[in-house]
Design a protein around this motif. Structure first.
Motif, short mmCIF file in Angstrom:
data_model
loop_
_atom_site.label_atom_id
_atom_site.label_comp_id
_atom_site.label_asym_id
_atom_site.label_seq_id
_atom_site.Cartn_x
_atom_site.Cartn_y
_atom_site.Cartn_z
N PHE A 231 0.82 -1.21 0.00
CA PHE A 231 0.00 0.00 0.00
C PHE A 231 0.86 1.26 0.00
CE2 PHE A 231 -3.36 -2.89 1.16
CZ PHE A 231 -4.50 -2.28 0.64
N ARG A 232 2.00 1.18 0.71
CA ARG A 232 2.86 2.37 0.84
C ARG A 232 3.58 2.67 -0.45
NH1 ARG A 232 6.79 1.25 5.36
NH2 ARG A 232 4.82 0.87 6.44
N GLN A 239 9.79 -9.30 -5.33
CA GLN A 239 11.07 -9.70 -4.73
C GLN A 239 11.63 -8.62 -3.82
OE1 GLN A 239 10.35 -9.66 -7.98
NE2 GLN A 239 12.10 -8.99 -9.26
N GLU A 240 11.37 -7.35 -4.14
CA GLU A 240 11.83 -6.26 -3.29
C GLU A 240 11.05 -6.24 -1.96
OE1 GLU A 240 13.22 -2.72 -6.26
OE2 GLU A 240 11.06 -3.19 -6.25
N ILE A 241 9.75 -6.48 -2.05
CA ILE A 241 8.92 -6.54 -0.85
C ILE A 241 9.37 -7.69 0.04
CG2 ILE A 241 6.59 -6.96 0.03
CD1 ILE A 241 5.55 -5.56 -2.48
N SER A 255 4.89 -18.37 -1.26
CA SER A 255 4.25 -19.57 -0.73
C SER A 255 3.60 -19.29 0.63
CB SER A 255 5.29 -20.69 -0.60
OG SER A 255 4.74 -21.82 0.04
N VAL A 256 4.33 -18.59 1.51
CA VAL A 256 3.79 -18.26 2.83
C VAL A 256 2.62 -17.30 2.69
CG1 VAL A 256 4.29 -17.15 5.04
CG2 VAL A 256 5.98 -18.67 3.99
N PHE A 257 2.75 -16.32 1.80
CA PHE A 257 1.68 -15.34 1.59
C PHE A 257 0.40 -16.05 1.14
CE2 PHE A 257 -0.82 -12.03 -0.21
CZ PHE A 257 -0.41 -10.84 0.38
N ARG A 258 0.53 -16.94 0.17
CA ARG A 258 -0.64 -17.66 -0.33
C ARG A 258 -1.28 -18.53 0.75
NH1 ARG A 258 -2.41 -19.18 -5.41
NH2 ARG A 258 -0.50 -18.40 -6.40
N LYS A 259 -0.44 -19.16 1.56
CA LYS A 259 -0.95 -20.02 2.63
C LYS A 259 -1.77 -19.23 3.65
CE LYS A 259 0.54 -23.15 6.32
NZ LYS A 259 1.71 -23.79 7.00
N LEU A 260 -1.29 -18.03 4.00
CA LEU A 260 -1.94 -17.23 5.03
C LEU A 260 -3.10 -16.39 4.49
CD1 LEU A 260 1.11 -15.99 7.14
CD2 LEU A 260 -0.41 -17.92 7.60
N PHE A 268 -3.29 -10.41 -4.68
CA PHE A 268 -3.68 -9.52 -3.59
C PHE A 268 -3.55 -8.06 -4.01
CE2 PHE A 268 -2.75 -6.92 0.13
CZ PHE A 268 -3.74 -7.29 1.03
N LYS A 269 -2.44 -7.72 -4.66
CA LYS A 269 -2.23 -6.35 -5.10
C LYS A 269 -3.29 -5.93 -6.11
CE LYS A 269 1.75 -4.58 -5.90
NZ LYS A 269 3.09 -4.28 -6.46
N LYS A 270 -3.60 -6.80 -7.04
CA LYS A 270 -4.60 -6.47 -8.06
C LYS A 270 -5.98 -6.30 -7.45
CE LYS A 270 -2.28 -8.71 -11.98
NZ LYS A 270 -2.35 -9.82 -12.98
#
Length: 274
Positions: A231-232, A239-241, A255-260, A268-270
């Motif tokens: 958001f910021r 890869q930078e995030i 992988s962790v993002f998708r799991k949670l 998510f960004k879109k």
């Protein structure tokens, strides 16, 4: 002073996950016998005096600082032993009650010691005042306050369950440290040092308090931070995030993002217009 309130419950209120059906206070609770039980859940908080509660073959003594849950339609009897038996009571129902009680292992009627009973009684008094206020959205307002009360009640029961129960605030320095340092590698030993315990005991504290392992919490905090970065600075690449929140491997981050979150970081960004 004896008080009682039976707020109007509309058809719309019955669709709420929690709704209040009655609430009150008896300065000297009398013997109450219900062979067919009561139609709603009840919590009775003892202010002073001593009483007995009988549920089937089980007999309990109920003292100040304790209270008891009564599940619907269960035969019970309660009566004073030392008078006056000063009791505040509240009755409620809704689909959210069972999951809330299950979190602290309550699956049947019984007596419980509570932490900070004065706070619970104050909330019950406030809820009683709301129930007789003539609020234009009475059912919703009572439901909101009832939810807060039940959260505090279940937490109070959990904190008082046994004398060996860990203080949940003991983890605060650890969770604060994770928030401030999750952008870099952290170890369980490093986290345990923050409160002077072993790594094994830290894992035990996390399991008992949050029902997860320490590194699971670290990853959840990292994913939380990653959403803040999205958001910021919407132009940042994935890869930078990942690097900014402590993941060396962008694929593992995804992988962790998708799991949670149930979706990929890109999706998510879109979905949030970034």
């Amino acid at each position: 002073m004896n008080t009682s309130s039976f707020p109007l419950v509309t058809e719309k209120d019955l669709q709420l996950p929690l709704y209040l059906t009655s609430i009150g206070h008896w300065e000297s609770q009398e013997r109450t016998r219900r062979p067919a039980g009561f139609p709603d859940f009840q919590w009775l908080q003892v202010l002073s005096g001593t009483g007995e509660l009988r549920i089937g073959d089980r007999l309990f003594t109920v003292k100040p600082g304790q209270g008891f849950f009564l599940f619907p339609r269960e035969q019970h009897l309660y009566n004073p032993v030392t008078e006056p038996w000063d009791v505040h009571w509240i009755a409620f129902n809704g689909s959210l009650i069972t999951p809330l009680l299950r979190q602290v292992g309550i699956s049947q009627s019984g007596v419980h010691q509570v932490f900070a009973p004065d706070n619970l009684i104050m909330q019950m008094k406030n809820l009683y005042a709301t129930s007789i206020s003539g609020h234009p959205f009475l059912g919703m307002e009572c439901s909101k306050q009832l939810y807060a009360f039940l959260l505090d009640l279940t937490r109070s029961i959990w904190m008082s369950a046994t004398s060996s129960s860990p203080d949940p605030m003991k983890l605060h320095p650890v969770t604060q440290y994770i928030e401030e340092n999750c952008h870099r590698p952290v170890t369980i030993a490093e986290l345990a040092d923050r409160i002077g315990v072993s790594s094994q005991y830290l894992c035990h504290l996390f399991k008992i308090t949050l029902n997860m392992r320490p590194m699971e919490y670290v990853n959840r905090e990292r994913i939380h931070k990653s959403k803040e970065w999205m958001f910021r600075e919407p132009t940042l690449k994935i890869q930078e995030i990942a690097a900014r929140v402590g993941f060396d491997n962008p694929s593992y981050f995804s992988s962790v993002f998708r799991k949670l979150e149930g979706v990929s970081p890109e999706r998510f960004k879109k979905s949030h217009g970034m």
